[in-house]
Structures are given as structure tokens and as C-alpha cells.
Design a protein around this motif. Structure first.
Motif, PDB file in Angstrom:
ATOM      1  N   GLU A  14     -28.568  47.691 -53.590  1.00  0.00           N
ATOM      2  CA  GLU A  14     -27.571  46.856 -54.242  1.00  0.00           C
ATOM      3  C   GLU A  14     -27.370  47.206 -55.711  1.00  0.00           C
ATOM      4  O   GLU A  14     -26.404  46.790 -56.318  1.00  0.00           O
ATOM      5  N   LYS A  15     -28.269  47.981 -56.306  1.00  0.00           N
ATOM      6  CA  LYS A  15     -28.165  48.316 -57.724  1.00  0.00           C
ATOM      7  C   LYS A  15     -27.227  49.492 -57.979  1.00  0.00           C
ATOM      8  O   LYS A  15     -26.845  49.732 -59.108  1.00  0.00           O
ATOM      9  N   VAL A  16     -26.867  50.251 -56.933  1.00  0.00           N
ATOM     10  CA  VAL A  16     -26.010  51.419 -57.097  1.00  0.00           C
ATOM     11  C   VAL A  16     -24.557  50.976 -57.000  1.00  0.00           C
ATOM     12  O   VAL A  16     -24.116  50.461 -55.984  1.00  0.00           O
ATOM     13  N   LYS A  17     -23.815  51.168 -58.086  1.00  0.00           N
ATOM     14  CA  LYS A  17     -22.400  50.805 -58.123  1.00  0.00           C
ATOM     15  C   LYS A  17     -21.550  51.986 -57.683  1.00  0.00           C
ATOM     16  O   LYS A  17     -21.877  53.133 -57.947  1.00  0.00           O
ATOM     17  N   LEU A  18     -20.456  51.699 -57.030  1.00  0.00           N
ATOM     18  CA  LEU A  18     -19.546  52.729 -56.548  1.00  0.00           C
ATOM     19  C   LEU A  18     -18.344  52.835 -57.472  1.00  0.00           C
ATOM     20  O   LEU A  18     -17.802  51.819 -57.907  1.00  0.00           O
ATOM     21  N   ARG A  23     -15.198  53.988 -53.444  1.00  0.00           N
ATOM     22  CA  ARG A  23     -14.720  52.771 -52.774  1.00  0.00           C
ATOM     23  C   ARG A  23     -13.558  53.091 -51.836  1.00  0.00           C
ATOM     24  O   ARG A  23     -13.513  52.622 -50.697  1.00  0.00           O
ATOM     25  N   GLU A 107     -18.764  47.503 -48.444  1.00  0.00           N
ATOM     26  CA  GLU A 107     -19.144  48.281 -49.618  1.00  0.00           C
ATOM     27  C   GLU A 107     -17.917  48.610 -50.468  1.00  0.00           C
ATOM     28  O   GLU A 107     -17.974  48.571 -51.697  1.00  0.00           O
ATOM     29  N   GLN A 110     -16.985  45.243 -52.245  1.00  0.00           N
ATOM     30  CA  GLN A 110     -17.946  44.802 -53.252  1.00  0.00           C
ATOM     31  C   GLN A 110     -18.254  45.865 -54.304  1.00  0.00           C
ATOM     32  O   GLN A 110     -18.756  45.542 -55.376  1.00  0.00           O
ATOM     33  N   GLY A 111     -17.976  47.120 -53.986  1.00  0.00           N
ATOM     34  CA  GLY A 111     -18.212  48.184 -54.952  1.00  0.00           C
ATOM     35  C   GLY A 111     -19.676  48.524 -55.162  1.00  0.00           C
ATOM     36  O   GLY A 111     -20.055  49.013 -56.223  1.00  0.00           O
ATOM     37  N   ARG A 112     -20.495  48.278 -54.167  1.00  0.00           N
ATOM     38  CA  ARG A 112     -21.910  48.631 -54.278  1.00  0.00           C
ATOM     39  C   ARG A 112     -22.444  49.029 -52.913  1.00  0.00           C
ATOM     40  O   ARG A 112     -21.901  48.619 -51.880  1.00  0.00           O
TER      41      ARG A 112
END
Length: 143
Positions: A14-18, A23, A107, A110-112
């Protein structure tokens, strides 16, 4: 060149942002999965004289997932036993495709990352091994 360190555990995923491109890619793959399932549902196997299988058209051999589209059509039409005859792993692959579309779509929204690389790779390897095991069994039965 910088590489992306994908998390190995669910908690870190969950800490990795896209970024925007990642996306969009996830949305595109989720949409492609849903389009395939929708096509399989609407496709009338045996009607018409064409095959949608490029592998069979090129080699003359049934592809590793030969019967899956027909099996999905039968499954979504409520003909469970017939779907198992068309492709014994139809229900399993419908579950895999559904889960993949849901996770990738979520994903993208939410971008993650929600599922770690280790889980993705393990699930993909297991699914591919099952397809090839079934393909091998099909050839052994035929000989």
C-alpha cells in the motif's frame, strides 16, 4: 536508470504510489479482461466458420487454453457441467480473471499497489503451470 522496488509483503504494497501512466495501464488491462469475458459470454461457439484462436490457425494444434472461451460462454450461460467439458479449469480461470480485473481496476482508481509482486508472480506462475499441465494431458489422452 532507476528501478522500481516492488514490495514483497502485503503490508508494504500500500505504500507504493502509482503514477498516471501506471494507473492508465491498470485500467486498460482490467478493461481488456472485462472485454474478453464479455466477448466470451456473447460469442456463440460453433456458429460461423471462423476460429478466434490465432495459435490454432498458425500451428493447426489446439492452444494451451483451447476451449476456455467456449467454457466461459457456457459457464456464464448457466451450463456449468458443459463448461467443464469444454475446458476443465473454466471456473478457476473465471475466478482468476475476475480477481485480476477487480484488483487492477481498484489499483487504477486508488493509485496504489494492493497486491505485492511476489503474490502476483506466484499466482501467474501457478495459473500458467495449470494451463500447460492440462495441455499436456490433452495430448496424452489423444495419443
Amino acid at each position: 536508470m532507476q528501478s522500481l522496488n516492488l514490495p514483497q509483503g502485503r503490508g508494504n504494497a500500500e505504500k507504493v504510489k502509482l503514477d498516471g501512466g501506471e494507473r492508465i495501464l491498470r485500467f486498460t488491462v482490467a478493461a481488456a479482461i472485462l472485454a474478453y469475458v464479455g466477448f466470451a459470454w456473447r460469442h456463440r461457439p460453433g456458429e460461423g466458420e471462423y476460429s478466434i484462436c490465432l495459435f490454432r490457425a498458425v500451428t493447426g494444434l489446439p492452444c494451451p487454453s483451447c476451449g476456455l472461451t467456449h467454457g466461459i460462454h457456457l459457464l456464464l450461460s448457466g451450463r456449468f457441467r458443459e463448461s467443464l467439458s469444454a475446458f476443465p479449469l473454466t471456473a478457476f480461470y473465471m475466478a482468476v480473471l475476475s480477481a485480476a480485473a477487480l484488483v487492477l481496476g481498484r489499483e487504477g482508481i486508488q493509485g496504489r499497489i494492493l497486491v505485492s509482486a511476489r503474490v502476483r508472480q506466484g499466482a501467474a506462475a501457478f495459473a500458467v503451470m495449470l494451463v500447460f499441465a492440462g495441455w499436456l494431458l490433452r495430448f496424452l489422452k489423444a495419443s
